[in-house]
Design an enzyme around this catalytic site. Structure first.
Site, mmCIF file in Angstrom:
data_model
loop_
_atom_site.group_PDB
_atom_site.id
_atom_site.type_symbol
_atom_site.label_atom_id
_atom_site.label_comp_id
_atom_site.label_asym_id
_atom_site.label_seq_id
_atom_site.Cartn_x
_atom_site.Cartn_y
_atom_site.Cartn_z
ATOM 1 N N GLU A 20 0.836 -1.214 0.000
ATOM 2 C CA GLU A 20 0.000 0.000 0.000
ATOM 3 C C GLU A 20 0.868 1.261 0.000
ATOM 4 O O GLU A 20 0.484 2.278 -0.571
ATOM 5 C CB GLU A 20 -0.971 -0.007 1.193
ATOM 6 C CG GLU A 20 -1.935 -1.205 1.266
ATOM 7 C CD GLU A 20 -2.764 -1.461 0.002
ATOM 8 O OE1 GLU A 20 -3.052 -0.492 -0.725
ATOM 9 O OE2 GLU A 20 -3.095 -2.635 -0.264
ATOM 10 N N GLU A 71 -0.635 -0.883 -9.823
ATOM 11 C CA GLU A 71 -0.185 -2.149 -9.251
ATOM 12 C C GLU A 71 1.322 -2.346 -9.470
ATOM 13 O O GLU A 71 1.977 -3.015 -8.684
ATOM 14 C CB GLU A 71 -1.014 -3.284 -9.866
ATOM 15 C CG GLU A 71 -1.189 -4.511 -9.025
ATOM 16 C CD GLU A 71 -1.783 -4.323 -7.635
ATOM 17 O OE1 GLU A 71 -2.407 -3.280 -7.355
ATOM 18 O OE2 GLU A 71 -1.590 -5.216 -6.805
HETATM 19 ZN ZN ZN Z 1 -2.648 -3.099 -4.959
#
Ligand code: ZN
Length: 500
Positions: free
Chosen positions: A266, A295
Site C-alpha cells: 500500500e 499495481e
Molecule cells: Zn494493490
C-alpha cells in the site's frame, strides 16, 4: 466562447464532480476504518445520493456541451487539457449509449449480487450464484453491443481498466507467462526443497507491528504530513489527491509478515499518489493513470524491494531491535527465504510472487472464453478446476476454494484481473530500466530509498493521469510492455533460492 474560457468553464465543472468523488472516498475510508455500525443505513443513503450526482454529471448534457465546445480547439490543447478531455469523452461515450433503464436495472442487479455471492461462497453452493452471474454476463454482453468494440469484444472491457490494452497484446503476454512460469513452478515443486518459515508464526504484538509499519513507511519516503495509516479488514489505499493519501493494513499477531508486506504494497500505491505533479493538484488528473501502472508501483515496493535479499540485509539489524527477543537468532537470509516460499495454492490472495500470475492467467482465459462464446455458466466450475490442474497441478475440492473465491464477477468487474498481472510485469521491466541508471540492489542495501523514489517520481509518478500506460512504459524503457523481464526475474531469483 474562446479557448481559454472553454477550458476554465470545463475545469470548474470538473471541480464540482471531483468534490463529490472526494467526499465519497472519505466516506468509504471512514466506513472501512471504524465508523459506527448504527450509521450504516444513513451513510448508504448519503453515498447513494452523492454517487448518483457524480454519475449524472459524467453523462449530463452539461458535460456534452463542454466536450462540444472544447472539440473545436483540439489543435490548441496542451497535455493537461488533452488528458482531461480524453478521460471525460471516453466516460461520456461509453455510458451515454447504454439505455438508462437498462443501466438502472443492471445497477440494481449488482447491488444484490454481492450478498448472493457471499452466501453461495459460504455454503459452497455455486448453483445459488449461477443465475445472477448469468444475468450479469448477459447485461455486459448487451452493453458491449451498444458500446461497440474493435476486434475482440473483451477488448472494450480490458480497456476499461487498462487503457489501450487489447486481447492481441494480452494473449502474447500470457503466452510468455504460461510457457515460462508453469514449467518453472513444476521444477520448484519437484525440487523438494523445504524452506523453514516456522519462526514467522511467532507472536508479534500489534503495537510492535505498528512500529514496524511506521519504520518502513518512513524509510520508503511516505509523507506523514500528507497521509496516514489505519486498520481495516482488507488493506487498501485511498484519499483525495496528492495532499491526502491514506493506507490501511490488517495485523495478525501470528503472521507479522502479512502486515509487513501489505504495508509495503500500500505504501507503493501511496507514494505514487503523493508524488504526482503539484501543478495537477485539485484536477481530475491528480491520480494514478491505470490499475496496471498503480499495481506496478505497489508490487515494486512489495516485491522488487521488499522481497529482495538486499532489503533484508538492509533492515535486518534495525528490525531485530523492534521485534521480540525470540527473533534474535534469525538471519537476514532466513527472513529472505521465508518471504519467498513458492507453493501452488488454490487461493489467489494468498499466493506467492510467482504463482500469483498463474492465478490471473486462469481468470484471463476464463473471461476471454466467456466473452467470445455463448457460454453456459453451469459449465464454468469444471473449466476453472481443469485449468488449476493444468497450470498448478492442484485441483479445488470445492467451489468456495475455486470459482467462488473472488468477489469481482459479482461486482461486474470483468476485464479487471489482468491488470494485477500487468503490475508484476511492469514492475520487473521498470526495475530493469532503473538498473541501467544505477545499481538498484546497492541502493536498497544501503537504505537509499530516496534515490529509488526520485527515479520513480521522474519517470512515472509525476505524470499522474496525463500520459497513458503504454506511453509511460515506452518513454522509460523504449519499448512496449514485455513479459520477458518478469519471467527472467523469476527464473534468476527462484532458481537460486530453490537451487535448481
Ligand atoms: Zn494493490
Amino acid at each position: 466562447m474562446g479557448y481559454s474560457e472553454a477550458v476554465l468553464k470545463f475545469e470548474s465543472f470538473l471541480e464540482r464532480k471531483l468534490a463529490l468523488d472526494s467526499a465519497l472516498a472519505l466516506i468509504f475510508w471512514d466506513q472501512s476504518t471504524g465508523a459506527p455500525k448504527g450509521g450504516a443505513a444513513a451513510r448508504a443513503k448519503t453515498v447513494g445520493i452523492l454517487s448518483g450526482e457524480s454519475f449524472a454529471m459524467s453523462v449530463s448534457d452539461e458535460m456534452k456541451e463542454h466536450l462540444n465546445n472544447l472539440s473545436k480547439y483540439e489543435a490548441e490543447f496542451d497535455e493537461k487539457v488533452a488528458a482531461m478531455y480524453r478521460i471525460c469523452k471516453k466516460d461520456y461515450e461509453s455510458m451515454e449509449k447504454i439505455p438508462k433503464d437498462e443501466f438502472a436495472a443492471y445497477s440494481e442487479l449488482l447491488s444484490g449480487a454481492e450478498v448472493i455471492w457471499e452466501e453461495a461462497k459460504e455454503k459452497n453452493n455455486y448453483l445459488l450464484f449461477a443465475p445472477v452471474l448469468s444475468q450479469i454476463i448477459e447485461y455486459l454482453k448487451k452493453f458491449l453491443g451498444y458500446r461497440g468494440f474493435t476486434g475482440h469484444p473483451y477488448n472494450t472491457l480490458l480497456d476499461d481498466y487498462e487503457p489501450g490494452l487489447n486481447v492481441t497484446d494480452a494473449d502474447a503476454f500470457f503466452a510468455e507467462i504460461k510457457e515460462s512460469l508453469a514449467p518453472l513452478l513444476k521444477k520448484i515443486t519437484e525440487s523438494g526443497k523445504k524452506i523453514n518459515a516456522d519462526f514467522t508464526k511467532t507472536t508479534v504484538p500489534v503495537e510492535i507491528q505498528q512500529k514496524i509499519a511506521d519504520f518502513l513507511m518512513e524509510e520508503m519516503g511516505f509523507d506523514f504530513n500528507r497521509g496516514m495509516i489505519k486498520t481495516s479488514e482488507h488493506p487498501f489505499t485511498n484519499g483525495t489527491g496528492r495532499t491526502d493519501v491514506r493506507i490501511t493494513t490488517h495485523y495478525y499477531e501470528n503472521s507479522f509478515l502479512s502486515s509487513l508486506y501489505s504495508v509495503l504494497h500500500e505504501t507503493g500505491h501511496a507514494i505514487y499518489e503523493q508524488n504526482t505533479d503539484e501543478a495537477l493538484a485539485g484536477t481530475i488528473l491528480d491520480s494514478g493513470i491505470s490499475m496496471g501502472i498503480h499495481e506496478s508501483q505497489s508490487r515494486f515496493y512489495e516485491n522488487i524491494i521488499g522481497r529482495s535479499s538486499a532489503f533484508w540485509e538492509n533492515i535486518h539489524e534495525k528490525l531485530l531491535t523492534i521485534l521480540p527477543d525470540e527473533f534474535k537468532n534469525i538471519s537476514a537470509r532466513d527472513f529472505y527465504l521465508a518471504a519467498n516460499i513458492v507453493k501452488p495454492s488454490l487461493i489467489r490472495i494468498e499466493a506467492d510472487e510467482l504463482t500469483y500470475t498463474l492465478h490471473i492467467l486462469i481468470r484471463y482465459e476464463m473471461e476471454k472464453y466467456i466473452f467470445s462464446n455463448d457460454v453456459d455458466v453451469y459449465e464454468l466450475p469444471a473449466l476453472w478446476n481443469k485449468k488449476y490442474e493444468e497450470y498448478m497441478g492442484i485441483k479445488p475440492q470445492s467451489d468456495s476454494e475455486g470459482i467462488l473465491q473472488d468477489v469481482h464477477w459479482a461486482s461486474g468487474l470483468f476485464g479487471y484481473f489482468p491488470s494485477y498481472s500487468l503490475g508484476n510485469a511492469y514492475a520487473a521491466q521498470i526495475a530493469y530500466c532503473m538498473n541501467k541508471d544505477f545499481d538498484v540492489n546497492s541502493a536498497i542495501r544501503s537504505g537509499d530509498y530516496a534515490k529509488i523514489k526520485q527515479w520513480l517520481t521522474d519517470k512515472i509518478h509525476k505524470h499522474a493521469s496525463v500520459l497513458l500506460p503504454a506511453e509511460i512504459i515506452h518513454k522509460l524503457s523504449g519499448e512496449e510492455l514485455n513479459a520477458k523481464y518478469f519471467t527472467d526475474y523469476c527464473y534468476k531469483k527462484f532458481t537460486e533460492i530453490y537451487e535448481i
